[in-house]
Design an enzyme around this catalytic site. Structure first.
Site, mmCIF file in Angstrom:
data_model
loop_
_atom_site.group_PDB
_atom_site.id
_atom_site.type_symbol
_atom_site.label_atom_id
_atom_site.label_comp_id
_atom_site.label_asym_id
_atom_site.label_seq_id
_atom_site.Cartn_x
_atom_site.Cartn_y
_atom_site.Cartn_z
ATOM 1 N N ALA A 136 0.870 -1.180 0.000
ATOM 2 C CA ALA A 136 0.000 0.000 0.000
ATOM 3 C C ALA A 136 0.904 1.227 0.000
ATOM 4 O O ALA A 136 2.050 1.162 0.458
ATOM 5 C CB ALA A 136 -0.876 -0.015 1.244
ATOM 6 N N GLY A 172 0.635 -5.055 1.157
ATOM 7 C CA GLY A 172 -0.525 -5.201 0.271
ATOM 8 C C GLY A 172 -0.196 -5.915 -1.024
ATOM 9 O O GLY A 172 -1.074 -6.536 -1.631
ATOM 10 N N GLU A 232 -0.407 -9.439 -0.295
ATOM 11 C CA GLU A 232 -1.827 -9.759 -0.094
ATOM 12 C C GLU A 232 -2.573 -9.887 -1.419
ATOM 13 O O GLU A 232 -3.444 -10.749 -1.569
ATOM 14 C CB GLU A 232 -2.461 -8.704 0.821
ATOM 15 C CG GLU A 232 -1.921 -8.832 2.250
ATOM 16 C CD GLU A 232 -2.290 -7.661 3.150
ATOM 17 O OE1 GLU A 232 -2.015 -6.500 2.773
ATOM 18 O OE2 GLU A 232 -2.862 -7.907 4.230
ATOM 19 N N GLU A 251 4.206 -4.805 7.707
ATOM 20 C CA GLU A 251 3.346 -3.790 8.329
ATOM 21 C C GLU A 251 3.741 -3.444 9.757
ATOM 22 O O GLU A 251 3.708 -2.281 10.150
ATOM 23 C CB GLU A 251 1.871 -4.258 8.305
ATOM 24 C CG GLU A 251 1.188 -4.123 6.960
ATOM 25 C CD GLU A 251 1.369 -5.330 6.062
ATOM 26 O OE1 GLU A 251 2.235 -6.187 6.355
ATOM 27 O OE2 GLU A 251 0.640 -5.434 5.067
HETATM 28 N N1 CO8 Z 1 4.567 3.199 -0.791
HETATM 29 C C1 CO8 Z 1 4.971 4.337 -1.368
HETATM 30 N N2 CO8 Z 1 6.126 4.476 -2.021
HETATM 31 C C2 CO8 Z 1 6.937 3.407 -2.073
HETATM 32 C C3 CO8 Z 1 6.594 2.178 -1.483
HETATM 33 C C4 CO8 Z 1 5.338 2.083 -0.819
HETATM 34 N N3 CO8 Z 1 4.893 0.951 -0.284
HETATM 35 N N4 CO8 Z 1 7.602 1.308 -1.686
HETATM 36 C C5 CO8 Z 1 8.537 1.968 -2.389
HETATM 37 N N5 CO8 Z 1 8.139 3.238 -2.620
HETATM 38 C C6 CO8 Z 1 8.864 4.295 -3.333
HETATM 39 C C7 CO8 Z 1 9.995 4.862 -2.492
HETATM 40 O O1 CO8 Z 1 9.530 5.793 -1.571
HETATM 41 C C8 CO8 Z 1 10.871 5.443 -3.571
HETATM 42 O O2 CO8 Z 1 10.319 6.668 -3.983
HETATM 43 P P1 CO8 Z 1 11.229 7.990 -4.034
HETATM 44 O O3 CO8 Z 1 12.240 7.700 -5.096
HETATM 45 O O4 CO8 Z 1 10.265 9.049 -4.420
HETATM 46 O O5 CO8 Z 1 11.839 8.122 -2.692
HETATM 47 C C9 CO8 Z 1 10.701 4.469 -4.742
HETATM 48 O O6 CO8 Z 1 9.496 3.757 -4.478
HETATM 49 C C10 CO8 Z 1 11.834 3.466 -4.846
HETATM 50 O O7 CO8 Z 1 11.960 2.827 -3.584
HETATM 51 P P2 CO8 Z 1 13.349 2.712 -2.800
HETATM 52 O O8 CO8 Z 1 14.255 3.838 -3.164
HETATM 53 O O9 CO8 Z 1 13.035 2.516 -1.368
HETATM 54 O O10 CO8 Z 1 13.933 1.372 -3.455
HETATM 55 P P3 CO8 Z 1 14.938 0.348 -2.771
HETATM 56 O O11 CO8 Z 1 15.380 -0.573 -3.840
HETATM 57 O O12 CO8 Z 1 15.994 1.044 -1.993
HETATM 58 O O13 CO8 Z 1 14.049 -0.474 -1.705
HETATM 59 C C11 CO8 Z 1 12.082 -1.643 -0.968
HETATM 60 C C12 CO8 Z 1 12.989 -1.280 -2.161
HETATM 61 C C13 CO8 Z 1 12.857 -2.549 -0.024
HETATM 62 C C14 CO8 Z 1 10.892 -2.374 -1.532
HETATM 63 C C15 CO8 Z 1 11.662 -0.364 -0.227
HETATM 64 O O14 CO8 Z 1 11.151 0.571 -1.186
HETATM 65 C C16 CO8 Z 1 10.584 -0.589 0.804
HETATM 66 O O15 CO8 Z 1 10.886 -1.088 1.880
HETATM 67 N N6 CO8 Z 1 9.342 -0.186 0.476
HETATM 68 C C17 CO8 Z 1 8.241 -0.303 1.411
HETATM 69 C C18 CO8 Z 1 7.732 -1.719 1.467
HETATM 70 C C19 CO8 Z 1 6.628 -1.839 2.510
HETATM 71 O O16 CO8 Z 1 6.824 -1.616 3.676
HETATM 72 N N7 CO8 Z 1 5.425 -2.237 2.039
HETATM 73 C C20 CO8 Z 1 4.287 -2.433 2.895
HETATM 74 C C21 CO8 Z 1 3.480 -1.200 2.998
HETATM 75 S S1 CO8 Z 1 2.191 -1.330 4.200
HETATM 76 C C22 CO8 Z 1 0.976 -2.162 3.422
HETATM 77 O O17 CO8 Z 1 1.101 -2.584 2.299
HETATM 78 C C23 CO8 Z 1 -0.270 -2.312 4.212
HETATM 79 C C24 CO8 Z 1 -1.373 -3.091 3.463
HETATM 80 C C25 CO8 Z 1 -2.644 -3.009 4.239
HETATM 81 C C26 CO8 Z 1 -3.132 -1.590 4.191
HETATM 82 C C27 CO8 Z 1 -4.276 -1.306 5.026
HETATM 83 C C28 CO8 Z 1 -4.724 0.134 4.836
HETATM 84 C C29 CO8 Z 1 -5.388 0.715 5.998
#
Ligand code: CO8
Length: 256
Positions: free
Chosen positions: A63, A108, A111, A131
């Site tokens: 998400a 997500g 999921e 999460e």
């Molecule tokens: N949301 C928004 N932006 C994201 C997300 C995300 N989940 N993941 C990556 N991005 C963005 C980064 O912010 C970055 O953007 P910017 O260049 O503008 O800073 C771009 O994508 C590239 O990402 P990274 O530079 O971080 O790339 P890396 O190769 O260094 O790392 C990772 C890759 C490991 C995947 C890292 O991006 C990461 O950890 N991302 C987050 C993953 C995460 O925690 N996902 C779970 C989110 S919570 C969720 O999904 C809840 C679901 C249920 C929701 C219920 C709602 C109420």
């Protein structure tokens, strides 16, 4: 537009395309994905659906975290419900939905993959429910589907650990069905879709319904659902065709 759509040989391929955010899902992405799946479900020409992500780095990185920073309780409920609706659209699809997991499938994203009926992954794919690291819990079905797919122990470890696992580990615990080199992932997924397309659409839909229903029922109730679905098929042309084709030593003609 966040979802690329194309139909090839009766296979509807949906590609989440938000590469600059690693295909993270905001409400617009979720709504477009939901709408696209529903279109393919009702489109006669499509028999199997594949969901994948654009590029070779991410399937769906979860998400949209930036968006969630601004949510209050009501917004959290709406966003949670919206994601759950999409996963239910996928899981309830009478046409098989295959996930071609081509990279990160986190939160997500994992999921969405779990709602698909079969998951194929590339060797570089990574899975996780991170999460808890964000002060959240999985809310698009993760606490419910993950234990059903990998067992309570494995699911608990992943959810309370919040760590990522690689494709081999995902295969070992049964989170994915098969793992392929990235360059072969789509071809292998399409090949399996073609195998599925040899089979009768009503039988596919009934099988998926029984499998899904099983999760929410006792074994006895599940067996009753299964045998009722089985018996109803004997009133259909599809079953007559399938049985006759075998006896007549020819390929069945299930689709026009
Ligand atoms: N949301 C928004 N932006 C994201 C997300 C995300 N989940 N993941 C990556 N991005 C963005 C980064 O912010 C970055 O953007 P910017 O260049 O503008 O800073 C771009 O994508 C590239 O990402 P990274 O530079 O971080 O790339 P890396 O190769 O260094 O790392 C990772 C890759 C490991 C995947 C890292 O991006 C990461 O950890 N991302 C987050 C993953 C995460 O925690 N996902 C779970 C989110 S919570 C969720 O999904 C809840 C679901 C249920 C929701 C219920 C709602 C109420």
């Amino acid at each position: 537009m966040y979802i690329n759509k194309k139909v090839v040989d009766q296979i509807g391929i949906l590609t989440v395309d938000r590469e600059d955010a690693l295909n993270a899902m905001n409400p617009a992405v979720l709504k477009e994905l939901d709408q696209s799946i529903k279109e393919y479900i009702s489109e006669q020409e499509v028999g199997v659906i594949i969901i994948t992500g654009v590029g070779d780095k991410a399937f769906i990185a979860g998400a949209d975290i930036k968006l969630m920073q601004n949510l209050d309780t009501k917004g959290g409920l709406e966003f949670g419900r919206l994601g759950q609706e999409v996963t239910m659209t996928i899981e309830d699809s009478p046409k098989p939905v295959l996930a071609a997991v081509n990279g990160f499938a986190l939160g997500g994203g994992c999921e969405v993959a779990m709602a698909c009926h079969v998951r194929y992954a590339s060797e570089n794919a990574k899975f996780g429910q991170p999460e808890v690291k964000l002060g959240l819990i999985p809310a698009w079905g993760g606490t419910q589907r993950l234990p059903r797919i990998v067992g309570k122990g494995n699911a608990t470890e992943l959810i309370i650990g919040g760590h990522m696992i690689n494709a081999d580990e995902a295969l070992r615990i049964g989170l994915v069905n098969k793992v392929f080199p990235q360059e072969n992932l789509m071809d292998e997924t399409v090949d399996f879709a073609k195998t599925i397309l040899n089979n009768g659409p009503d039988c596919l839909a009934e099988s998926l319904r029984c499998i899904n229903d099983a999760a929410g029922h006792s074994l006895i109730d599940g067996l009753n659902i299964e045998v009722e679905a089985f018996s109803e098929l004997f009133g259909t042309d599809e079953t007559k065709e399938g049985l006759s084709a075998f006896v007549e030593k020819r390929r069945p003609r299930f689709r026009s």
